[in-house]
Design a protein around this motif. Sequence first.
Motif, mmCIF file in Angstrom:
data_model
loop_
_atom_site.group_PDB
_atom_site.id
_atom_site.type_symbol
_atom_site.label_atom_id
_atom_site.label_comp_id
_atom_site.label_asym_id
_atom_site.label_seq_id
_atom_site.Cartn_x
_atom_site.Cartn_y
_atom_site.Cartn_z
ATOM 1 N N SER A 456 47.049 -4.356 49.933
ATOM 2 C CA SER A 456 47.390 -3.836 50.437
ATOM 3 C C SER A 456 48.030 -4.962 51.772
ATOM 4 C CB SER A 456 45.935 -3.411 51.132
ATOM 5 O OG SER A 456 45.137 -3.030 50.248
ATOM 6 N N VAL A 457 49.466 -4.440 52.708
ATOM 7 C CA VAL A 457 49.403 -5.081 53.789
ATOM 8 C C VAL A 457 48.941 -5.589 54.532
ATOM 9 C CG1 VAL A 457 51.088 -5.129 55.720
ATOM 10 C CG2 VAL A 457 51.762 -3.633 53.464
ATOM 11 N N LEU A 472 58.522 -2.312 60.097
ATOM 12 C CA LEU A 472 57.484 -1.462 58.945
ATOM 13 C C LEU A 472 58.335 0.127 58.227
ATOM 14 C CD1 LEU A 472 53.742 -2.126 60.090
ATOM 15 C CD2 LEU A 472 55.526 -2.877 57.741
ATOM 16 N N ARG A 473 58.783 0.963 59.558
ATOM 17 C CA ARG A 473 59.434 2.354 59.554
ATOM 18 C C ARG A 473 61.024 1.145 58.736
ATOM 19 N NH1 ARG A 473 62.921 5.165 62.121
ATOM 20 N NH2 ARG A 473 62.592 7.332 62.270
ATOM 21 N N LEU A 474 61.712 0.877 58.384
ATOM 22 C CA LEU A 474 62.714 0.580 58.331
ATOM 23 C C LEU A 474 62.424 -0.054 56.412
ATOM 24 C CD1 LEU A 474 64.835 -1.226 61.124
ATOM 25 C CD2 LEU A 474 65.365 1.586 59.964
ATOM 26 N N ALA A 475 61.426 -0.797 56.471
ATOM 27 C CA ALA A 475 61.040 -1.350 55.265
ATOM 28 C C ALA A 475 60.347 -0.400 54.231
ATOM 29 C CB ALA A 475 60.107 -2.346 55.122
ATOM 30 N N GLY A 476 59.638 0.242 54.945
ATOM 31 C CA GLY A 476 59.049 1.301 54.223
ATOM 32 C C GLY A 476 59.964 2.716 53.405
ATOM 33 N N THR A 491 55.063 0.932 51.614
ATOM 34 C CA THR A 491 55.135 2.119 52.284
ATOM 35 C C THR A 491 53.904 3.428 52.718
ATOM 36 O OG1 THR A 491 56.613 3.172 50.171
ATOM 37 C CG2 THR A 491 56.219 4.309 51.437
ATOM 38 N N ARG A 492 52.698 2.877 51.735
ATOM 39 C CA ARG A 492 51.811 3.177 52.615
ATOM 40 C C ARG A 492 51.244 2.644 54.144
ATOM 41 N NH1 ARG A 492 49.078 2.441 48.076
ATOM 42 N NH2 ARG A 492 48.015 0.544 49.193
ATOM 43 N N HIS A 493 51.411 1.586 54.194
ATOM 44 C CA HIS A 493 50.958 0.517 55.654
ATOM 45 C C HIS A 493 51.502 1.760 56.248
ATOM 46 C CE1 HIS A 493 49.065 -2.022 58.044
ATOM 47 N NE2 HIS A 493 50.439 -2.110 57.982
ATOM 48 N N ALA A 494 53.285 1.737 56.110
ATOM 49 C CA ALA A 494 54.075 2.317 57.045
ATOM 50 C C ALA A 494 53.419 3.764 57.569
ATOM 51 C CB ALA A 494 55.665 2.549 56.186
ATOM 52 N N ARG A 495 53.341 4.403 56.242
ATOM 53 C CA ARG A 495 52.794 5.977 57.075
ATOM 54 C C ARG A 495 51.557 5.582 57.802
ATOM 55 N NH1 ARG A 495 54.967 7.934 50.509
ATOM 56 N NH2 ARG A 495 57.095 9.059 51.494
ATOM 57 N N GLN A 496 50.457 5.269 57.120
ATOM 58 C CA GLN A 496 49.355 5.148 58.494
ATOM 59 C C GLN A 496 49.844 4.610 59.874
ATOM 60 O OE1 GLN A 496 47.139 1.823 56.364
ATOM 61 N NE2 GLN A 496 46.019 2.917 54.833
#
Length: 752
Positions: A456-457, A472-476, A491-496
């Motif tokens: 997890s992040v 996070l939007r770009l990295a995700g 990716t999971r953290h960005a989508r949250q």
Amino acid sequence: MTIELDSTTHAPNRISLAVTGMSCAACANRVERRLNKVDGVIASVNYATGVATIDAADHVTAEDLCAEVDAAGYGASPIIDHTEAISATPEDAEVKDLLRRLVVALMAFFPLADLSVMFATLPSTRIPGWQFILTALALPVVLWSAAPFHRRAFTGAKVGAASMDTLVSVGVVTATLWSLDTMYLHPSRTGTAPDGVWAAIWASDAIYLEVAAGVTAFVLAGRHFEAKAKRSAGSALRALAALGAREVTVLTRDEREMRIPISELVEGQRFVVRPGETIATDGLVVSGESSIDASAMTGESLPVDITPGMAVIGGTTALTGRLIVEAAAVGADTKLSGMIRLVEQAQTGKARMQRVADRVSSVFVPCVFLLAGVTFGVWWMTGSGGERAAAAALAVLVVACPCALGLAIPTALLVASGRGAQLGIFIKGHPALEATRDVDTVVLDKTGTLTHGVMSVVAVTVEGTRTDGEVLRLAGAVESASEHAVAAAITRHARQIHDTLPTIESFEALPGLGARGIVEGAQVHVGRLRLFHQQRIDVPRALLRELRRQERVGRTVVLVGVDRVAVALVAVADTVKDSAAPAVARLHRLGLRVFMFTGDNAYAAQSVADEIGIDEVVAELLPEGKVELIAQMQERGHRVAMIGDGINDGAALATADLGMAIGAGTDVAIAAADVILVREDLAAATDAIELAHATLRTIKGNLVWAFGYNIVAIPVAALGLLNPLIAGAAMAFSSFFVVSNSLRLRRARLGG
């Protein structure tokens, strides 16, 4: 702290045999004693798996040992490859067969209990053909339901051995034959019964068919519970064997691919591993790069990046990239086969209560037969007649029937399992109960036990004008195209934070480094510091300082670059469960010494240990390392409980005095453990210890009653003071007491 591993040596001539025909722990004892009588042999027989493990002198062959097992009345064949032998084990039908026989016995027992007593004590109630009604109800039970007891009694008689099966078989057959003789050849009375119920019972005809059916039903119930426990013990090995590949793609000399069975793979042969495939065997990577999920064998939470020249382990999984591997070990020499042997050897030990019961039964059964014979002879010589002598002898056999003894442990375990289920705990057998008595050391696995087992992040540091959400939007968006565990966490953290992520163009995975792509017209790099150095992307000093700090506490750190400028870093870690610290504190309050063992790196391990209050940590351990450390603790006199969840914990769980597996863990860990913690709250571990103590006390009470009942009842029966019908009722009451005492566990109160 540092703990040194003792060097171990292996027997030059270790032989494994698959033993068939064993029906109980006493059978395994008989085979084990027979093998140990051979000069130069040290043998241990695992009843759960049907495997005999033997350290033998060089002059002893597998054929010699098989002949010894055959002479003991059982069958045996050598095992060449443990993985293949265990994985090839057919679905066992023993539990279903016992259940079918039990159902038939119960269906016949209840009408027999009414009709036999009524026709025996009240001759006026006998209708035409009453004998045939009772016979039709009894014979399916005596001939079919009780057939396993008859068969094992006959097998034991051939080699001069007696067991509880012998006592059950003789008791059932004797009661049936005597009843048939009474009904068809010597019906003593017609008319009305004597005045009073007790007078009618004492003067009743010798019809004991309900005793034969009841004995069969009670003992079958105990054997059914025992068989279920036995098969669950062997499932650890089958689950481990299932990890191995069944087929492998090898490369021929002209570089063509060919699919062959794993058994045909030879050392030095090259084989191909594609993304998502299980690595067939231990080997050395010849070409290709990939991320390997090695958690099954090492417990390391992060995938391992593999490049040419590095070693890989059979049973692990390739996540990305195609590999060509040269086989370095095959068959029984692989690490997976070694893990199977470790679990198998650890499961051969017997509980102390079971060993006592085995020793008692080996003496008890012959004594009962001797006493029954003496009883018959004494009554016959005193002129009481054959019927009186036979009734007294039969009463001895019936009242000594080990129903209560057979139910003492299974019923307590059954009730404890129900109570444990309410608390999120499952106790698999009495060895676990005994082990709780003296446990003074608890070993905790890290990944999946103290932590969630998922990356997890945990921190985002931004340098410049961009916000955390923008980074996070770009990295995700970039990481959404990658299969790596770190990428999945980002990716999971960005989508949250963002409902949707932008589309990525020109995605490129850089094995061992990271990934890059075009997102909304900007070139985005996400990866390790080495990637940024390689791509000549400057990293601000503030980010470098934060990167070093995060790595010092065991976190995995990736940098995010936009248009060739490092703008942020993202720290990823396996987070600690909320219940971990309170559970560890509670274990300390119980006076237990707490260790943490893990295959993860030392930084990550120490960070978790500091957070939850564990002072003693051993990191970077392979499965065999965990087993060796636990064995060393046991050699120093410690009683060790192990709590884990991973495949790599299976052997350690089986080796520990008390193995406790997290219910959300792998099948291997669950199968190898003695106690399953169904709920995620680690406080369940201490609840399990308290429940085990309560169950152990109940089992001891049951055993005291079962043996005490026989000590009192057998002499009373021998003196002719028990009609066989009353003896059968006393036997049933003994079983009823055991069951009632076990039911008290439903009210056991636990909790910290």
